[in-house]
Every structure is written in structure tokens, then in C-alpha cells.
Design a protein around this motif. Structure first.
Motif, PDB file in Angstrom:
ATOM      1  N   HIS A  54     -36.897  -7.148 -32.836  1.00 27.69           N
ATOM      2  CA  HIS A  54     -36.844  -6.858 -31.404  1.00 27.69           C
ATOM      3  C   HIS A  54     -35.619  -7.489 -30.740  1.00 27.69           C
ATOM      4  O   HIS A  54     -35.005  -6.899 -29.852  1.00 27.69           O
ATOM      5  N   ASN A  55     -35.261  -8.696 -31.193  1.00 27.25           N
ATOM      6  CA  ASN A  55     -34.076  -9.358 -30.638  1.00 27.25           C
ATOM      7  C   ASN A  55     -32.798  -8.626 -31.029  1.00 27.25           C
ATOM      8  O   ASN A  55     -31.892  -8.451 -30.208  1.00 27.25           O
ATOM      9  N   LEU A  56     -32.731  -8.190 -32.277  1.00 25.31           N
ATOM     10  CA  LEU A  56     -31.540  -7.495 -32.761  1.00 25.31           C
ATOM     11  C   LEU A  56     -31.330  -6.177 -32.007  1.00 25.31           C
ATOM     12  O   LEU A  56     -30.239  -5.885 -31.523  1.00 25.31           O
ATOM     13  N   ILE A  57     -32.401  -5.395 -31.909  1.00 21.20           N
ATOM     14  CA  ILE A  57     -32.293  -4.104 -31.222  1.00 21.20           C
ATOM     15  C   ILE A  57     -31.949  -4.305 -29.748  1.00 21.20           C
ATOM     16  O   ILE A  57     -31.166  -3.546 -29.160  1.00 21.20           O
ATOM     17  N   GLY A  58     -32.520  -5.340 -29.156  1.00 21.77           N
ATOM     18  CA  GLY A  58     -32.272  -5.601 -27.742  1.00 21.77           C
ATOM     19  C   GLY A  58     -30.820  -5.928 -27.437  1.00 21.77           C
ATOM     20  O   GLY A  58     -30.341  -5.699 -26.321  1.00 21.77           O
ATOM     21  N   LYS A  59     -30.084  -6.468 -28.418  1.00 21.81           N
ATOM     22  CA  LYS A  59     -28.683  -6.833 -28.222  1.00 21.81           C
ATOM     23  C   LYS A  59     -27.715  -5.794 -28.786  1.00 21.81           C
ATOM     24  O   LYS A  59     -26.497  -5.933 -28.629  1.00 21.81           O
ATOM     25  N   LEU A  60     -28.239  -4.766 -29.417  1.00 18.96           N
ATOM     26  CA  LEU A  60     -27.381  -3.786 -30.096  1.00 18.96           C
ATOM     27  C   LEU A  60     -26.584  -2.950 -29.098  1.00 18.96           C
ATOM     28  O   LEU A  60     -27.124  -2.439 -28.125  1.00 18.96           O
ATOM     29  N   GLU A  61     -25.290  -2.808 -29.375  1.00 13.89           N
ATOM     30  CA  GLU A  61     -24.411  -1.962 -28.571  1.00 13.89           C
ATOM     31  C   GLU A  61     -23.987  -0.770 -29.419  1.00 13.89           C
ATOM     32  O   GLU A  61     -23.589  -0.927 -30.573  1.00 13.89           O
ATOM     33  N   LEU A  62     -24.063   0.415 -28.867  1.00  8.91           N
ATOM     34  CA  LEU A  62     -23.782   1.624 -29.639  1.00  8.91           C
ATOM     35  C   LEU A  62     -22.303   1.757 -30.010  1.00  8.91           C
ATOM     36  O   LEU A  62     -21.976   2.172 -31.118  1.00  8.91           O
ATOM     37  N   ARG A  63     -21.398   1.461 -29.109  1.00 10.05           N
ATOM     38  CA  ARG A  63     -19.949   1.512 -29.376  1.00 10.05           C
ATOM     39  C   ARG A  63     -19.529   2.832 -30.018  1.00 10.05           C
ATOM     40  O   ARG A  63     -18.794   2.864 -31.006  1.00 10.05           O
ATOM     41  N   GLY A  64     -20.047   3.922 -29.483  1.00  6.42           N
ATOM     42  CA  GLY A  64     -19.669   5.238 -29.972  1.00  6.42           C
ATOM     43  C   GLY A  64     -20.466   5.744 -31.161  1.00  6.42           C
ATOM     44  O   GLY A  64     -20.273   6.876 -31.606  1.00  6.42           O
ATOM     45  N   VAL A  65     -21.365   4.930 -31.709  1.00  3.77           N
ATOM     46  CA  VAL A  65     -22.225   5.339 -32.824  1.00  3.77           C
ATOM     47  C   VAL A  65     -23.616   5.637 -32.272  1.00  3.77           C
ATOM     48  O   VAL A  65     -24.259   4.761 -31.702  1.00  3.77           O
ATOM     49  N   ASN A  66     -24.092   6.849 -32.462  1.00  3.49           N
ATOM     50  CA  ASN A  66     -25.356   7.245 -31.844  1.00  3.49           C
ATOM     51  C   ASN A  66     -26.518   7.394 -32.816  1.00  3.49           C
ATOM     52  O   ASN A  66     -27.647   7.607 -32.388  1.00  3.49           O
ATOM     53  N   LYS A  67     -26.250   7.289 -34.119  1.00  6.22           N
ATOM     54  CA  LYS A  67     -27.316   7.437 -35.122  1.00  6.22           C
ATOM     55  C   LYS A  67     -27.714   6.057 -35.643  1.00  6.22           C
ATOM     56  O   LYS A  67     -26.862   5.277 -36.066  1.00  6.22           O
ATOM     57  N   ILE A  68     -29.011   5.745 -35.610  1.00  7.53           N
ATOM     58  CA  ILE A  68     -29.513   4.458 -36.101  1.00  7.53           C
ATOM     59  C   ILE A  68     -30.629   4.708 -37.096  1.00  7.53           C
ATOM     60  O   ILE A  68     -31.572   5.449 -36.809  1.00  7.53           O
ATOM     61  N   MET A  69     -30.507   4.100 -38.281  1.00  2.77           N
ATOM     62  CA  MET A  69     -31.603   4.150 -39.243  1.00  2.77           C
ATOM     63  C   MET A  69     -32.149   2.745 -39.416  1.00  2.77           C
ATOM     64  O   MET A  69     -31.413   1.773 -39.523  1.00  2.77           O
ATOM     65  N   ILE A  70     -33.476   2.634 -39.396  1.00  2.00           N
ATOM     66  CA  ILE A  70     -34.170   1.368 -39.608  1.00  2.00           C
ATOM     67  C   ILE A  70     -35.069   1.559 -40.812  1.00  2.00           C
ATOM     68  O   ILE A  70     -35.794   2.559 -40.895  1.00  2.00           O
ATOM     69  N   ALA A  71     -35.020   0.629 -41.758  1.00  2.00           N
ATOM     70  CA  ALA A  71     -35.821   0.817 -42.972  1.00  2.00           C
ATOM     71  C   ALA A  71     -36.361  -0.503 -43.506  1.00  2.00           C
ATOM     72  O   ALA A  71     -35.704  -1.547 -43.410  1.00  2.00           O
ATOM     73  N   ASP A  72     -37.562  -0.425 -44.070  1.00  2.00           N
ATOM     74  CA  ASP A  72     -38.239  -1.562 -44.689  1.00  2.00           C
ATOM     75  C   ASP A  72     -38.479  -2.694 -43.692  1.00  2.00           C
ATOM     76  O   ASP A  72     -38.484  -3.853 -44.059  1.00  2.00           O
ATOM     77  N   ILE A  73     -38.663  -2.340 -42.443  1.00  2.00           N
ATOM     78  CA  ILE A  73     -38.981  -3.315 -41.395  1.00  2.00           C
ATOM     79  C   ILE A  73     -40.331  -2.939 -40.811  1.00  2.00           C
ATOM     80  O   ILE A  73     -40.490  -1.860 -40.245  1.00  2.00           O
ATOM     81  N   GLY A  74     -41.304  -3.821 -40.955  1.00  2.00           N
ATOM     82  CA  GLY A  74     -42.613  -3.576 -40.390  1.00  2.00           C
ATOM     83  C   GLY A  74     -42.667  -3.962 -38.922  1.00  2.00           C
ATOM     84  O   GLY A  74     -41.738  -4.550 -38.373  1.00  2.00           O
ATOM     85  N   LEU A  75     -43.749  -3.616 -38.271  1.00  2.00           N
ATOM     86  CA  LEU A  75     -43.980  -3.987 -36.877  1.00  2.00           C
ATOM     87  C   LEU A  75     -45.148  -4.966 -36.794  1.00  2.00           C
ATOM     88  O   LEU A  75     -45.961  -5.049 -37.721  1.00  2.00           O
ATOM     89  N   ASN A  76     -45.225  -5.690 -35.701  1.00  2.00           N
ATOM     90  CA  ASN A  76     -46.399  -6.537 -35.493  1.00  2.00           C
ATOM     91  C   ASN A  76     -46.794  -6.527 -34.027  1.00  2.00           C
ATOM     92  O   ASN A  76     -46.024  -6.133 -33.146  1.00  2.00           O
ATOM     93  N   GLU A  77     -48.000  -6.951 -33.771  1.00  2.00           N
ATOM     94  CA  GLU A  77     -48.604  -6.876 -32.445  1.00  2.00           C
ATOM     95  C   GLU A  77     -47.805  -7.631 -31.393  1.00  2.00           C
ATOM     96  O   GLU A  77     -47.677  -7.199 -30.249  1.00  2.00           O
TER      97      GLU A  77
END
Length: 325
Positions: free
Chosen positions: A40-63
Motif C-alpha cells: 500500500h505504501n509503494l503504490i501510494g508513492k508510485l508516479e506514472l511518469r508516462g508509463v500507464n501499464k502496471i502489473m502486480i504479481a505474487d502479492i497477497g492482500l490483508n484486512e
């Protein structure tokens, strides 16, 4: 194709990025290796900088972080991002719906490893990716049915530096599963592991809980890796469950018992045969561990393990047909 990769900081995450790259025909513009507790911290700070496609893999979620993840992704999507999320950990159906509702493509399958999910969705006909996924699933979800998995995991996780992981992805992307450099690393790693096995007796104890043997260990520095040590000690002690703690987290391993239930009771999760949770050890025990006195820490962890397993009991995990391709 120009895209960002966000993957787990292990063999499965690395393999997931490589399989995706082969499927789309290009390496990521940038890649981040992270943990489910930090996504959540990583995504919250992510800047696209002209890249619009994001793949996320092998990352689970939690409550505890799902709402922050949703908020951060919603912001990126509002700026033009498209997101694909591939995972194999246990999710709640409502989490998938929340992601789908904001426009995330969710691909979830608990019957394979993370790279297996990517492979099945993106490029199931790629023979090289099938071999890589077979090796990855063998060790990631504790199938232990492909010897290449034991070798490659040692290579990928031999070095935690970003540059090494990036090099590994490039190697796999180019269709190379094994080379002379890997062979040299493997030989040195195995030699170090063999020496390390001789010191394990200092770090573990064997408990009998509800009629079954459980090995409880305090983590040590250096090889062998905890997964290999788990297999070795469970065989040596004829135990059904292996537990290890490092001061901040606890992990469970088994060849047949559903240990995810134990991790979940402690607020964590994972796979049925390999799971973990946060577990902050009291400062005094962490200090003693640092100076080589591990018995107090082991007693403290053992009490938690006894209570957890006694409360829940054992349930044998019945493996379904596992997909590795």
C-alpha cells in the motif's frame, strides 16, 4: 510494451516478472520488489511518469491495508493507469470485487504459484515459461516435484540486491534457465549449507503437541535457508510441523498439515503448507538472541505455538490438482 512490475521479493515474484515480460515481449520500464505488508505504501508513492501499464504479481492482500491499496490504485487509475493483479494467496471474495469495481483486472488462482497464474493467463503456450513455472511452483507452494526448483531458488535468493534480481529476470526473459554462473553459485551455496547444518542443534527444540512432533527454531545467520532446514529437521526429528521465528515474524511449514490456519490465528496468512505472520518478540529475548543466547526466545515462541496449535488442532491438507503450467 512499456509497463511497471511490482512483485514479491522472492523466487516466485522474480519468476512472475520474467514470465510476464516474455508474454508481452519486453522487460519492465521499472520494477519494485516488495512485501504484502508494504504494497500500500509503494503504490501510494508510485508516479506514472508516462508509463500507464502496471502489473502486480505474487502479492497477497490483508484486512489491515486493503482500503489503502484501493485508494492508491483508484488514484493511479484516475490518472490513466491500467492495472493487472496476479496472485495465488488466499483472498476474500470481497477484496476481488473491490478491486474489480475500480477497474483492476484481477487474476486469482490458489492452485498454482504466482508465476503460474501469470503464465496461465498471459502465455500458456510458452514452453520456456512452463519450465520456469514448474521449477518455481515446486518450491514456492511446497510441491517438491521438480529438482530444478531447488537449484533455481538457491540462485535467485542467493543475493537480495536489486541488481541481481534484475539480472535474473533478464536472463529468464532471454530464455536461459541455467548457465555456468548459476552452477558456480550453486556449488558454493551447497558447500556453505552443509557446514551450516552442523550448527542447527543450537537453535531448535522439539515439542509434542496433541500427539504430533513440532520443531520450533529461532532463526540463525547464514545458510541453510529456512525452507531447506525445515525439510531436514522435520525428517530428522520425524516431525509434522516446523516453526521458526526471527524476532519480528513467525513462519510455519509442513508436508501435510494445513499450517495456514495457525498463521491466520496470529493475524497472518500464506499457503496451506507454508505460511507466516508478524510476531514481535520482547526486546529482552531479541537482545539475548543477538548475543547468542536463544533458549529464552525459543521458550517464549514455543508457548505461543503450543497455545495456537492446541486451540485449533491439526487438519491434514488434501492437495487438489495443482496447475504449474
Amino acid at each position: 510494451m512499456n509497463f511497471y512490475s511490482i512483485v514479491h521479493n522472492d523466487f516466485d515474484g522474480t519468476a512472475s516478472a520474467a514470465v510476464y515480460s516474455r508474454a508481452v515481449g519486453s522487460l519492465p520500464a521499472n520494477i519494485w520488489f516488495t512485501e504484502p505488508t508494504k504494497i500500500h505504501n509503494l503504490i501510494g508513492k508510485l508516479e506514472l511518469r508516462g508509463v500507464n501499464k502496471i502489473m502486480i504479481a505474487d502479492i497477497g492482500l490483508n484486512e489491515g491495508t486493503i482500503d489503502q491499496v484501493i485508494s492508491a490504485l483508484k488514484s493511479l487509475i484516475s490518472k490513466g493507469a491500467s492495472v493487472q493483479w496476479f496472485d495465488h494467496h488466499v483472498w476474500k471474495e470481497e477484496w476481488k470485487k473491490k478491486l474489480a469495481d475500480i477497474g483492476v483486472e484481477v487474476y486469482h488462482d490458489t492452485q498454482t504459484c504466482g508465476a503460474g497464474v501469470v503464465h496461465n493467463v498471459m502465455n500458456p503456450q510458452d514452453e520456456f515459461s512452463s519450465k520456469l513455472v514448474s521449477a518455481d511452483c515446486s518450491v514456492d507452494i511446497w510441491l517438491h516435484n521438480d529438482p530444478m526448483g531447488e537449484k533455481l531458488r538457491r540462485i535467485v535468493e542467493n543475493n537480495r540486491e536489486f541488481s541481481w534480481k534484475k539480472k535474473i529476470i533478464e536472463t529468464f526473459y532471454n530464455g536461459i534457465l541455467w548457465n555456468d554462473e548459476f552452477q558456480s553459485i550453486l556449488e558454493k551455496q551447497v558447500d556453505a549449507e552443509l557446514k551450516g547444518y552442523q550448527k542447527l542443534w543450537k537453535y531448535y527444540r522439539v515439542l509434542e503437541i496433541n500427539g504430533k512432533k513440532v520443531v520450533v527454531a529461532i532463526r540463525w545467520r547464514g545458510p541453510p535457508d529456512i525452507s531447506y532446514a525445515a525439510q531436514f529437521l522435520m525428517t530428522r526429528e520425524k516431525a509434522d510441523v516446523f516453526v521458526s521465528a526471527n524476532g519480528k515474524a513467525i513462519s510455519f511449514r509442513s508436508a501435510k498439515i494445513d499450517v495456514r490456519r495457525f498463521a491466520a490465528k496470529l493475524g497472518g496468512g500464506g499457503h496451506p503448507l507454508a505460511a507466516g505472520a508478524s510476531l514481535n518478540m520482547p526486546l529482552i529475548y531479541r537482545f539475548l538472541r543477538r548475543v547468542g543466547i536463544v533458549s529464552p526466545a525459543n521458550k517464549w515462541v514455543s508457548n505461543i505455538v503450543k497455545n495456537t496449535i492446541s486451540d485449533l488442532g491439526y487438519f491434514e491438507y488434501k492437495q487438489k490438482n495443482i496447475s504449474t503450467s
